[in-house]
Design a protein around this motif. Structure first.
Motif, PDB file in Angstrom:
ATOM      1  N   ALA A   1       0.829  -1.078  -0.130  1.00  0.00           N
ATOM      2  CA  ALA A   1      -0.012  -0.195  -0.002  1.00  0.00           C
ATOM      3  C   ALA A   1       0.957   1.486  -0.076  1.00  0.00           C
ATOM      4  O   ALA A   1       1.895   1.355   0.645  1.00  0.00           O
ATOM      5  CB  ALA A   1      -0.798   0.017   1.221  1.00  0.00           C
ATOM      6  N   SER A   2       0.323   2.253  -0.675  1.00  0.00           N
ATOM      7  CA  SER A   2       1.137   3.627  -1.199  1.00  0.00           C
ATOM      8  C   SER A   2       0.282   4.781  -1.374  1.00  0.00           C
ATOM      9  O   SER A   2      -0.674   4.413  -2.110  1.00  0.00           O
ATOM     10  CB  SER A   2       2.222   3.208  -2.096  1.00  0.00           C
TER      11      SER A   2
ATOM     12  N   VAL B   1       1.217   1.319   5.297  1.00  0.00           N
ATOM     13  CA  VAL B   1       0.843   2.187   4.270  1.00  0.00           C
ATOM     14  C   VAL B   1       2.027   3.312   3.946  1.00  0.00           C
ATOM     15  O   VAL B   1       2.173   3.988   5.140  1.00  0.00           O
ATOM     16  CB  VAL B   1      -0.645   2.734   4.410  1.00  0.00           C
ATOM     17  N   ARG B   2       2.597   3.213   3.041  1.00  0.00           N
ATOM     18  CA  ARG B   2       3.502   4.179   2.705  1.00  0.00           C
ATOM     19  C   ARG B   2       2.827   5.618   2.438  1.00  0.00           C
ATOM     20  O   ARG B   2       2.036   5.527   1.463  1.00  0.00           O
ATOM     21  CB  ARG B   2       4.551   3.932   2.061  1.00  0.00           C
ATOM     22  N   VAL B   3       3.445   6.793   2.668  1.00  0.00           N
ATOM     23  CA  VAL B   3       2.684   8.168   2.156  1.00  0.00           C
ATOM     24  C   VAL B   3       3.930   9.125   1.969  1.00  0.00           C
ATOM     25  O   VAL B   3       4.680   9.265   2.737  1.00  0.00           O
ATOM     26  CB  VAL B   3       2.160   8.691   3.401  1.00  0.00           C
TER      27      VAL B   3
ATOM     28  N   VAL C   1       5.163   7.255 -10.185  1.00  0.00           N
ATOM     29  CA  VAL C   1       4.659   5.528 -10.504  1.00  0.00           C
ATOM     30  C   VAL C   1       5.909   4.944  -9.593  1.00  0.00           C
ATOM     31  O   VAL C   1       5.645   3.771  -8.975  1.00  0.00           O
ATOM     32  CB  VAL C   1       4.799   5.435 -11.698  1.00  0.00           C
ATOM     33  N   GLY C   2       6.996   5.517  -9.644  1.00  0.00           N
ATOM     34  CA  GLY C   2       8.141   4.797  -8.903  1.00  0.00           C
ATOM     35  C   GLY C   2       7.764   4.912  -7.240  1.00  0.00           C
ATOM     36  O   GLY C   2       8.299   3.935  -6.732  1.00  0.00           O
ATOM     37  N   LEU C   3       7.334   5.843  -6.892  1.00  0.00           N
ATOM     38  CA  LEU C   3       6.967   5.838  -5.464  1.00  0.00           C
ATOM     39  C   LEU C   3       5.910   4.809  -5.260  1.00  0.00           C
ATOM     40  O   LEU C   3       5.862   4.429  -3.956  1.00  0.00           O
ATOM     41  CB  LEU C   3       6.471   7.226  -4.909  1.00  0.00           C
TER      42      LEU C   3
ATOM     43  N   VAL D   1      10.723   3.921   1.429  1.00  0.00           N
ATOM     44  CA  VAL D   1      10.553   5.309   1.345  1.00  0.00           C
ATOM     45  C   VAL D   1       9.381   5.571   1.690  1.00  0.00           C
ATOM     46  O   VAL D   1       8.115   5.341   1.233  1.00  0.00           O
ATOM     47  CB  VAL D   1      10.598   5.694  -0.445  1.00  0.00           C
ATOM     48  N   THR D   2       9.221   6.506   2.763  1.00  0.00           N
ATOM     49  CA  THR D   2       7.702   6.875   3.421  1.00  0.00           C
ATOM     50  C   THR D   2       7.964   8.280   4.170  1.00  0.00           C
ATOM     51  O   THR D   2       9.444   8.390   4.563  1.00  0.00           O
ATOM     52  CB  THR D   2       7.074   5.894   4.466  1.00  0.00           C
TER      53      THR D   2
END
Ligand SMILES: NC(=O)c1ccc[n+]([C@@H]2O[C@H](COP(=O)([O-])OP(=O)(O)OC[C@H]3O[C@@H](n4cnc5c(N)ncnc54)[C@H](OP(=O)(O)O)[C@@H]3O)[C@@H](O)[C@H]2O)c1
Length: 262
Positions: free
Chosen positions: A137-138, A180-182, A237-239, A247-248
């Motif tokens: 999840a992102s 969940v990354r944000v 899209v990479g994130l 990466v968050t």
């Protein structure tokens, strides 16, 4: 390189034009399903409906105003029902307000805060039950370099953008235990409907390309030009990709070197 997006499902708000449309195109080309919205459903379907997709990926195009919490809940619910879940959200819908500080009305201030904060809160709140179930999840919040580098005649938009940057950091911290990354991307000057509208309003009497070249020079963009929506879509899209799994809470400037801070 496989970005690990095939068969995943992403919500992209404001996808009938510009940055949102380029993100939807890239996700579909990478084999991901997209649930996309904009207020003008006809324009959205015309823009996204014909995009090429790979690996059986599909788009669900629905009319929705991201300021209407009930409509957003229905939109997100329909996307999850159609594709069996949601793996990521790109909060992209929005626009800026150019107005001298003391000509900006209280209503315009309220509208800017609502557009920048509640568009994100409404969409993430609605998607959260499915994001919590996704292993990848992102959330990516599309913001502006203006959030850190204020400009004259953009006070309400800039202040609301700064608030969104702060909100995004809190969201990253609170949602990390749920997996969940944000992250945020802060845009500079990107060639989309926003700049075409400003060009028409300016009545500049010169070709659009010349007008934007002068704009880039006046703003001191290091790369000497404004960016394209496709150049913005790739880092976003990479994130979203699970390859960015560590990466968050980050914020990435995409402005061709227009930012003046370190
Ligand atoms: N372009 C730049 O230079 C730049 C710079 C900094 C930040 N940004 C930010 O990047 C994001 C994308 O901008 P863009 O330049 O690609 O804009 P754009 O070309 O004007 O497209 C905006 C999209 O958002 C939709 N939208 C606007 N308000 C909405 C609402 N309330 N509910 C649902 N959809 C809505 C629009 O469709 P409808 O009108 O049909 O709703 C359209 O699909 C925005 O948040 C913008 O503020 C852009």
């Amino acid at each position: 390189m496989d970005l690990g997006l095939t068969g995943r499902t992403f919500v992209v708000t404001g996808a009938s034009n510009g940055v949102g449309l380029a993100i939807a195109a890239m996700l579909l080309a990478d084999g991901a399903n997209v649930g996309v919205c904009a207020r003008d459903a006809g324009r959205l379907r015309a823009a996204v409906g014909g995009l090429p997709a790979t690996a059986g990926a599909r788009a669900l195009c629905l009319g929705c105003d991201v300021l209407d919490g009930g409509a957003v809940a229905r939109f997100v619910g329909d996307v999850a029902a159609e594709f069996g879940g949601i793996d990521g959200v790109v909060n992209n819908a929005g626009q800026s307000l150019m107005r001298p500080l003391f000509e900006t009305t209280e209503l315009e201030w309220t509208e800017q805060v609502q557009l920048k904060l509640f568009s994100v809160l409404n969409t993430v709140r609605a998607a959260l039950p499915w994001l919590r179930r996704s292993p990848v999840a992102s959330v990516v919040n599309v913001n502006a370099i203006l959030a850190r580098q204020p400009e004259a005649r953009l006070a309400a938009t800039g202040a609301a953008r700064a608030a969104l940057l702060n909100l995004s950091a809190t969201m990253a911290t609170e949602l990390a235990p749920d997996g969940v990354r944000v992250n945020s991307v802060c845009l500079g000057l990107i060639d989309t409907g926003q700049w075409h509208r400003r060009y028409e309003a300016a009545g500049a009497g010169q070709p659009y390309e010349q007008w934007t070249a002068e704009l880039a020079r006046d703003r001191g963009i290091a790369l000497g030009r404004i960016g394209s929506a496709e150049e913005v879509a790739f880092p976003i899209v990479g994130l979203l990709s699970p390859r960015s799994s560590y990466v968050t809470g980050a914020s990435l400037d995409i402005g061709g070197g227009v930012s003046r801070y370190v």
